[in-house]
Design an enzyme around this catalytic site. Sequence first.
Site, PDB file in Angstrom:
ATOM      1  N   GLN A 172     -20.454  22.086   4.895  1.00  0.00           N
ATOM      2  CA  GLN A 172     -21.745  21.959   3.877  1.00  0.00           C
ATOM      3  C   GLN A 172     -22.687  22.643   4.324  1.00  0.00           C
ATOM      4  OE1 GLN A 172     -22.902  17.735   3.218  1.00  0.00           O
ATOM      5  NE2 GLN A 172     -22.518  17.039   5.503  1.00  0.00           N
ATOM      6  N   HIS A 194     -20.024  23.753  -0.323  1.00  0.00           N
ATOM      7  CA  HIS A 194     -20.759  22.534  -1.031  1.00  0.00           C
ATOM      8  C   HIS A 194     -22.073  22.894  -1.682  1.00  0.00           C
ATOM      9  CE1 HIS A 194     -23.362  18.964  -1.119  1.00  0.00           C
ATOM     10  NE2 HIS A 194     -22.170  18.336  -1.143  1.00  0.00           N
ATOM     11  N   ASP A 238     -21.021  21.277  -5.178  1.00  0.00           N
ATOM     12  CA  ASP A 238     -21.206  20.078  -5.928  1.00  0.00           C
ATOM     13  C   ASP A 238     -22.617  20.376  -6.653  1.00  0.00           C
ATOM     14  OD1 ASP A 238     -22.070  17.543  -6.073  1.00  0.00           O
ATOM     15  OD2 ASP A 238     -21.850  16.742  -4.131  1.00  0.00           O
ATOM     16  N   GLU A 273     -17.591  19.909  -7.841  1.00  0.00           N
ATOM     17  CA  GLU A 273     -17.772  18.301  -7.913  1.00  0.00           C
ATOM     18  C   GLU A 273     -18.992  17.992  -8.574  1.00  0.00           C
ATOM     19  OE1 GLU A 273     -18.843  15.158  -4.227  1.00  0.00           O
ATOM     20  OE2 GLU A 273     -17.948  17.390  -3.689  1.00  0.00           O
ATOM     21  N   ASP A 307     -17.248  12.373  -8.084  1.00  0.00           N
ATOM     22  CA  ASP A 307     -18.296  11.771  -7.187  1.00  0.00           C
ATOM     23  C   ASP A 307     -19.123  10.570  -7.772  1.00  0.00           C
ATOM     24  OD1 ASP A 307     -19.966  11.431  -5.138  1.00  0.00           O
ATOM     25  OD2 ASP A 307     -20.726  13.263  -4.774  1.00  0.00           O
ATOM     26  N   GLN A 329     -13.538  12.313  -4.487  1.00  0.00           N
ATOM     27  CA  GLN A 329     -14.131  12.303  -3.219  1.00  0.00           C
ATOM     28  C   GLN A 329     -14.374  10.703  -2.758  1.00  0.00           C
ATOM     29  OE1 GLN A 329     -18.000  12.744  -0.257  1.00  0.00           O
ATOM     30  NE2 GLN A 329     -18.474  13.333  -2.510  1.00  0.00           N
ATOM     31  N   LYS A 331     -16.040   8.868  -0.498  1.00  0.00           N
ATOM     32  CA  LYS A 331     -17.447   8.983   0.206  1.00  0.00           C
ATOM     33  C   LYS A 331     -17.442   7.775   1.255  1.00  0.00           C
ATOM     34  CE  LYS A 331     -21.017  10.354  -2.259  1.00  0.00           C
ATOM     35  NZ  LYS A 331     -21.321  11.711  -1.615  1.00  0.00           N
ATOM     36  N   THR A 360     -21.245  11.629   4.097  1.00  0.00           N
ATOM     37  CA  THR A 360     -22.388  12.121   3.868  1.00  0.00           C
ATOM     38  C   THR A 360     -23.148  13.066   5.239  1.00  0.00           C
ATOM     39  OG1 THR A 360     -24.957  11.410   3.550  1.00  0.00           O
ATOM     40  CG2 THR A 360     -23.345   9.729   4.607  1.00  0.00           C
ATOM     41  N   CYS A 361     -23.987  13.758   4.972  1.00  0.00           N
ATOM     42  CA  CYS A 361     -24.733  14.304   6.332  1.00  0.00           C
ATOM     43  C   CYS A 361     -25.601  13.577   6.786  1.00  0.00           C
ATOM     44  CB  CYS A 361     -25.736  15.426   5.661  1.00  0.00           C
ATOM     45  SG  CYS A 361     -26.880  14.897   4.245  1.00  0.00           S
TER      46      CYS A 361
END
Length: 417
Positions: A172, A194, A238, A273, A307, A329, A331, A360-361
């Site tokens: 990402q 991403h 995304d 996404e 998502d 996804q 998550k 997630t980041c």
Amino acid sequence: MKVVDVQFTPAFSSFYFDDQAAIKAGAGQDGFTYVGKAATPGFDRIRQSGEAVSILLKLENGLWAEGDCAAVQYSGAAGRDPLFAAARYVPWMNEVLRPLLIGRNVTNFVGNARFFDSLEYDGSQIHTAIRYGLSQALLDATAKSSGRLKVEVICDEYGLPIELSPLALFGQSGDDRYNAVDKMIMKRVDVLPHGLINNVVTKLGKNGGKLKEYVTWLTQRILQLRNDRDYVPTLHIDVYGTIGMIFDNDSEKIAAYLTLLEARAAPFSLYIEGPVDAGGRAAQIALLGEIRRALRARASTVKIVADEWCNTYSDIVEFVNAACCDMVQIKTPDLGSIHNTIEAVLYCHAHKVEAYQGGTCNETDISARTCLHVAQATRPQRVLVKPGMGFDEGMTIVANEMRRNLSILQTKIAPAE
């Protein structure tokens, strides 16, 4: 083997909490911060420092098992749990969870995970971030009490085979969507970039022109920088519902636009996404299904990734059963306990829908490494490189954990003579 001590420690996550509603509405940026009023309940500012809580379980053998409670960057959006603040939850965890953990037998992971995932307080399940971190610690405890890797525990308890082939990793970019692509190509990441297309004016374009230009650049950049033709990454972008915003959620117009992106992406496969955000689960399933059918009517190979509004295990089951998307996804923080992630990937496999084990980041190194073990056991079609938005750091954490595990597993399956 039992738990003899428990510690809950406030920690940093690897990114920030962002108010998605305010950003999509056009909040301006001032350096790394956003200006304007927050729009999502629980946010004091549009961008806030990311937080986590480390859960440490001391075992009878003297080892400490660990897991990190973490929540997604866009907390409170699209049906997700609210902002996770350590100062709010640590006292509660000490009061309520600590007595339930002291003396607990950790021989079996799944049973413990199910117990805490179903635990209710004031009539509701506890926050997804807490269930997420606690399940990581419980898995680590089972592994450390038995001399196994976490991937081995999962495979043993779910009857899954140990596989030694690597997983497809998905990088990402964050907002650095040009320099990060160069890094991804150099490191031959399997899926990229991403893109973080979360604003119409600055990233998508009022008529979608900015994203079209970006996809053209992306394709040309891969062709220019790759060292050999054997490197053929998949493109996965995304868009956070912004395509639906410019086309008023008209499925035919959206499908027509996506076919234009597909032409610019050639010769690489394209996944999109979150093309729309319909405001609720049922509406989202219906609209994604319409877009997917419109794409197939055009003989398009663009694949739709669900998502928004696909947060929990039950959500994923609904999306998969409706055949409204090509990939889901998963998550990981939104599913709470990681046994839900395991079972969600397996459900996708059983129903011929591709599984993307994301996250997630805004996670930590501990949660990312644990998720890699989950992925090595369940074999999703792609795995997010996380945490953070710098790419290199997450790639180091996830790819190196995968390679270390493969080396260890190889010695167990085929011991050196």
